[in-house]
Design a protein around this motif. Structure first.
Motif, PDB file in Angstrom:
ATOM      1  N   VAL A  77       5.004   7.017   0.895  1.00 21.09           N
ATOM      2  CA  VAL A  77       5.955   7.534  -0.093  1.00 21.09           C
ATOM      3  C   VAL A  77       6.077   9.039   0.159  1.00 21.09           C
ATOM      4  O   VAL A  77       5.289   9.838  -0.344  1.00 21.09           O
ATOM      5  N   ASN A  78       7.040   9.374   1.003  1.00 18.99           N
ATOM      6  CA  ASN A  78       7.223  10.771   1.398  1.00 18.99           C
ATOM      7  C   ASN A  78       8.051  11.464   0.328  1.00 18.99           C
ATOM      8  O   ASN A  78       9.264  11.311   0.252  1.00 18.99           O
ATOM      9  N   ASP A  79       7.387  12.264  -0.494  1.00 21.98           N
ATOM     10  CA  ASP A  79       8.034  12.859  -1.660  1.00 21.98           C
ATOM     11  C   ASP A  79       8.534  14.274  -1.344  1.00 21.98           C
ATOM     12  O   ASP A  79       7.785  15.240  -1.432  1.00 21.98           O
ATOM     13  N   ARG A  80       9.763  14.391  -0.933  1.00 21.81           N
ATOM     14  CA  ARG A  80      10.466  15.672  -0.745  1.00 21.81           C
ATOM     15  C   ARG A  80       9.677  16.632   0.167  1.00 21.81           C
ATOM     16  O   ARG A  80       9.665  17.835  -0.086  1.00 21.81           O
ATOM     17  N   SER A  81       9.063  16.118   1.199  1.00 23.75           N
ATOM     18  CA  SER A  81       8.304  17.005   2.099  1.00 23.75           C
ATOM     19  C   SER A  81       9.255  17.938   2.844  1.00 23.75           C
ATOM     20  O   SER A  81      10.356  17.534   3.234  1.00 23.75           O
ATOM     21  N   THR A  82       8.791  19.145   3.055  1.00 20.17           N
ATOM     22  CA  THR A  82       9.615  20.116   3.792  1.00 20.17           C
ATOM     23  C   THR A  82       8.990  20.443   5.145  1.00 20.17           C
ATOM     24  O   THR A  82       9.508  21.279   5.880  1.00 20.17           O
ATOM     25  N   ASP A  83       7.868  19.837   5.438  1.00 18.85           N
ATOM     26  CA  ASP A  83       7.237  20.081   6.746  1.00 18.85           C
ATOM     27  C   ASP A  83       7.548  18.901   7.690  1.00 18.85           C
ATOM     28  O   ASP A  83       8.562  18.243   7.520  1.00 18.85           O
ATOM     29  N   ARG A  84       6.686  18.587   8.626  1.00 17.85           N
ATOM     30  CA  ARG A  84       6.961  17.540   9.624  1.00 17.85           C
ATOM     31  C   ARG A  84       6.545  16.135   9.163  1.00 17.85           C
ATOM     32  O   ARG A  84       6.514  15.208   9.961  1.00 17.85           O
ATOM     33  N   ALA A  93       7.176   9.919  -8.035  1.00 17.92           N
ATOM     34  CA  ALA A  93       7.376   9.305  -6.716  1.00 17.92           C
ATOM     35  C   ALA A  93       6.897   7.859  -6.726  1.00 17.92           C
ATOM     36  O   ALA A  93       7.573   6.964  -6.187  1.00 17.92           O
ATOM     37  N   LEU A  94       5.759   7.606  -7.353  1.00 15.66           N
ATOM     38  CA  LEU A  94       5.245   6.236  -7.416  1.00 15.66           C
ATOM     39  C   LEU A  94       6.172   5.343  -8.243  1.00 15.66           C
ATOM     40  O   LEU A  94       6.376   4.171  -7.922  1.00 15.66           O
ATOM     41  N   ARG A  95       6.720   5.916  -9.309  1.00 21.13           N
ATOM     42  CA  ARG A  95       7.636   5.118 -10.136  1.00 21.13           C
ATOM     43  C   ARG A  95       8.846   4.672  -9.314  1.00 21.13           C
ATOM     44  O   ARG A  95       9.250   3.514  -9.352  1.00 21.13           O
ATOM     45  N   VAL A 131       0.858  -1.187   0.000  1.00 17.36           N
ATOM     46  CA  VAL A 131       0.000   0.000   0.000  1.00 17.36           C
ATOM     47  C   VAL A 131       0.895   1.238   0.000  1.00 17.36           C
ATOM     48  O   VAL A 131       1.645   1.462   0.956  1.00 17.36           O
ATOM     49  N   PHE A 132       0.840   2.006  -1.076  1.00 15.33           N
ATOM     50  CA  PHE A 132       1.567   3.269  -1.131  1.00 15.33           C
ATOM     51  C   PHE A 132       0.682   4.383  -0.575  1.00 15.33           C
ATOM     52  O   PHE A 132      -0.497   4.478  -0.940  1.00 15.33           O
ATOM     53  N   VAL A 133       1.248   5.206   0.291  1.00 12.19           N
ATOM     54  CA  VAL A 133       0.533   6.408   0.734  1.00 12.19           C
ATOM     55  C   VAL A 133       1.324   7.599   0.200  1.00 12.19           C
ATOM     56  O   VAL A 133       2.402   7.924   0.713  1.00 12.19           O
TER      57      VAL A 133
END
Lengths: 355, 435
Positions: free
Chosen positions: B90-97, B128-130, B57-59
């Motif tokens: 899948v945390n894609d380059r998040s800049t927050d928490r 990101a999914l790829r 399961v991807f989130v």
């Protein structure tokens, strides 16, 4: 501009604006704005009603079911307008005790038997039944729903309107389950019989002494073949592959296939075939005698199971879903069966797939 | 150019537009009537047991500190066999928490979650999914956006159709959790209901082309590999997957009862940005796929027709706007005499009598089927919602053409979230597991 024109204008405005009055009212004073309730929170379980019933007895009616099983007839049941205490009438002097049968005949009512329950032949039971031990019925009984912590034995020509659940559930000939028959261990049908849904680790149809052995557990399938039009899958095909047949599909007898099959038309599985995978057909599906299939079986129309077939494995229960199901004697299903227009346990094999 | 020739051109355009509008009208009505009176085809919903395949399961999460914990906590409670399930935010380059929150949940549930923190690479969900897909080897991939709250039994429902070897993708129903927040969310709730309860369900019933929507759904990894994986060049990787799967002989299944809560925009500006992005992505897919679809003889003619109409759906608002402009021009150039021609008159009657109401009929039917008897009163106000969408989509289409001419790349932008980080989801799965 004449009065007629003004009236016409007003009329047009009224017709245009009329639908906005309830709209504005609903916007400014909301009455219906909650999110759609989530149905998938409920577990997908065929025994859901039985489990809910047991939970209701504990939570709403304050019964201690474990203590009841220990104490048997000595367990004190507090009767109320929704619940009555039952007793095994085989141990009483009266053949049909009036108070008990009045309770059994009441709708929206529960009768709790602290030990065994016996329902004499041709009884008409409108209440929901719970028995801490076994439930047995004579022939021709009509009952609504019953839950037994022990075994259930329903006599010939019995009709169950909603559901029946027990450890072992045995249904004699000409039983008609209009809802669900489920069990912790075994549901056993004696042909002929009718049902809508059935589920247990083992569901047996008639004498199962010659039922085929279960298939092996599957290994991952890496390929898929798409066959155009009518096709027969035989020993010369790849035998470790999924198949999609865009037409009618015939599978050769005694074939062992490691993969699943989907057919856009009818599907006929030859006798003695072993399929380590699922089957899905948009039209009727016929499974030949002595076949063994891992499952699931998904029939968009009807499914016919020939004699002595086995669906699923004891350690890998599966699902059979179809419009109508015709089961020959000697079949075993491990898991659940859901039919939309009924399942029929036949006395002998009939070719319903052609109809 | 003489006035007569000018009128002739306008009339021809007008006729073409009317034919298109009437076609879509007929489609809307066919779907609605099927939903009301046709045979419902949901054969996979009753699958309770089987040898369940391995699932990841991807989130998908990009700056999702407000919502990610609710989604992961809900996923930890699903009833799918634990040994066959991988939960991968899948945390894609998040800049927050987001990263901190994910790592906190991973620490509290060791072995249950396999996080993927993506710190570089091309932005966007498809990219990101790829990258995440390259890390997994399970048979099925299910995707949720971070604001979704999957219910306990949802995963099994979403995976069940993959027992059918023809199924390449599955889509569940999206239900706004913040439906009652304000007028916009209530209107979007009605729109979503029409789209899923009637449109998608009828397409499933009729054996047409249900659409994979990128969340509350999933794909078979083998099928995804066969079509070349996620397309990172598009803003609508979900629609793109639907049509590429179709052309490779895989079907997409829609399950109306596999519901999942999501957040819908609560502010008009966010809604406009969201629908503009959908429009641009969808039109990209349309350009890439429509010819291949129409000329693929291995696909049935009714799937090709429905697929083409589905691909053209975000072209219709600008076409309808053009139709209105042409109608006004025709009115002033006195070309209305031609309206007496039976064809044009018939088309006008069809459109005026049916076309303008068809979408509303769908929404009303969906509300009825959902058992919501009072919110249907809001239906007339959806007219304003449609006007806003029509304008936003038309503007997006125009700028997309300009961008294509100038060869500018389409940019992904994220939809804003409104939930407070500690919010408790409505009807939480936790409550049910206690029973």
């Amino acid at each position: 501009m004449t009065v007629k024109h003004l009236l016409l204008l007003c009329l047009v405005l009224v017709v245009l604006l009329l639908p906005f009055i309830p709209a504005l009212s609903e916007w400014l004073w909301p009455t219906d704005f909650a999110p759609l309730p989530m149905r998938s929170d409920q577990p997908n379980s065929l025994a859901f009603f039985a489990h809910s019933f047991r939970r209701a007895l504990i939570e709403r009616h304050g019964l201690n079911l474990d203590a009841m099983q220990q104490a048997g007839e000595n367990y004190e049941i507090a009767a109320s307008k929704d619940l009555s205490a039952g007793r095994d009438i085989r141990k009483t002097q009266e053949e049909r005790p009036r108070d008990l049968f009045r309770a059994l005949g009441r709708t929206n009512h529960i009768v709790v038997f602290p030990s065994r329950a016996w329902l004499p032949q041709k009884s008409r039971i409108r209440s929901d039944l719970y028995a801490a031990q076994d439930i047995e019925s004579g022939d021709g009984v009509r009952l609504r729903s019953c839950l037994a912590e022990g075994d259930v034995l329903l006599g010939e020509n019995t009709t169950v309107q909603r559901w029946v659940h027990g450890r072992h559930v045995r249904l004699l000939a000409h039983v008609h389950v209009e809802g669900r028959a489920t069990a912790q261990e075994t549901v056993s049908f004696t042909p002929p019989a009718r049902f809508e849904r059935a589920g247990a680790p083992t569901v047996e149809f008639g004498n199962v002494s010659r039922t085929s052995t279960p298939v092996n557990m599957p290994s991952p399938v890496a390929s898929r073949q798409v066959l155009e039009g009518k096709a027969e899958i035989g020993p010369d095909h790849q035998l470790a592959s999924d198949y999609v047949v865009r037409g009618d599909c015939q599978v050769a007898t005694h074939l062992i296939l490691d993969g699943s099959i989907k057919s856009h038309g009818t599907m006929h599985i030859g006798a003695g075939t072993r399929i380590i995978g699922g089957l899905s057909a948009r039209k009727n599906m016929g499974i030949g005698a002595n076949s063994s299939i891992l499952g699931p079986l998904i029939g968009f129309e009807d499914i016919v199971l020939g004699p002595n077939c086995r669906i699923g494995r004891p350690d890998a229960p599966t699902t059979l879903v179809c419009n109508r199901l015709f089961v020959s004697p000697g079949c075993i299903m491990h898991g659940v069966i859901t039919t939309y227009d009924g399942g029929y346990v036949m006395l002998e094999e009939e070719d319903h797939a052609e109809s | 150019m003489s006035l007569a020739l000018f009128n002739h051109i306008l009339l021809t355009i007008s006729l073409c537009i009317m034919v298109l509008l009437v076609t879509y009208t007929a489609r809307h009505y066919a779907f609605t009537l099927n939903r009301l009176f046709g045979r419902q085809r949901q054969p996979y919903l009753d699958i309770e047991h089987g040898v369940w395949p391995t699932v990841t399961v991807f989130v998908a999460a990009h700056n999702e500190e407000r919502v990610i914990s609710d989604c992961l906590n809900a996923l930890l409670l699903v009833d799918y066999p634990r040994e066959k399930l991988t939960i991968m935010p899948v945390n894609d380059r998040s800049t927050d928490r987001t990263r901190e929150i994910i790592d906190g949940i991973v620490a509290r549930h060791p072995g249950s979650i396999t996080p993927f923190h993506r710190t570089e690479g091309r932005p966007g969900k498809a990219a990101a999914l790829r990258d995440a897909t390259a890390l997994v080897d399970t048979e099925v991939i299910i995707v949720f956006d971070a604001d979704y709250l999957p219910a306990r039994g949802l995963l099994k429902q979403l995976v069940a159709p993959f027992f059918d070897p023809e199924v390449g993708a599955i889509m569940g129903r999206v239900v706004p959790v913040n439906a009652g927040a304000n007028l916009l969310t209530r209107l979007l709730d009605l729109e979503r209901a029409g789209g899923y309860q009637v449109d998608q369900t009828a397409r499933m019933n009729l054996g047409l082309v249900p659409q994979y929507g990128g969340t509350v759904g999933g794909v078979r990894r083998r099928a995804l590999a066969e079509i070349g994986g996620w397309n990172i060049e598009t803003l609508a990787e979900d629609t793109d997957v639907t049509f590429r799967l179709l052309q490779h002989g895989w079907k997409t299944v829609y399950q109306n009862r596999s519901e999942c809560y999501e957040e819908v925009p609560e502010v008009w500006s966010v809604r406009i940005k969201q629908i503009s992005r959908w429009s641009r992505g969808h039109n990209q897919v349309m350009v890439n796929n429509i010819w291949k679809l129409l000329t693929n003889s291995r696909i049935s003619w009714h799937e090709r027709l429905d697929g083409a109409l589905l691909l053209l759906i975000f072209i219709m608002p600008p076409i309808q706007l053009l139709g209105w402009i042409v109608a006004v021009a025709l009115f002033y150039t006195e070309a209305m005499v031609f309206v007496s021609g039976w064809l044009l008159l018939g088309a006008l009657v069809c459109y005026a009598g049916l076309g303008s109401n068809a979408a509303f009929f769908e929404i009303a039917t969906a509300t009825y089927l959902d058992g919501h008897h009072k919110r249907i009163r809001l239906l007339p106000l959806n007219l304003f919602g449609f006007l806003v969408s029509m304008t936003a989509i038309s503007r997006a289409a125009a700028t997309q053409v300009i961008d294509a001419v100038r060869k500018r790349e389409l940019v992904w932008d994220k939809t804003e979230r409104y939930r407070t980080p500690t919010a408790t989801p409505i009807d939480t799965p936790t409550d049910k597991t206690k029973q």
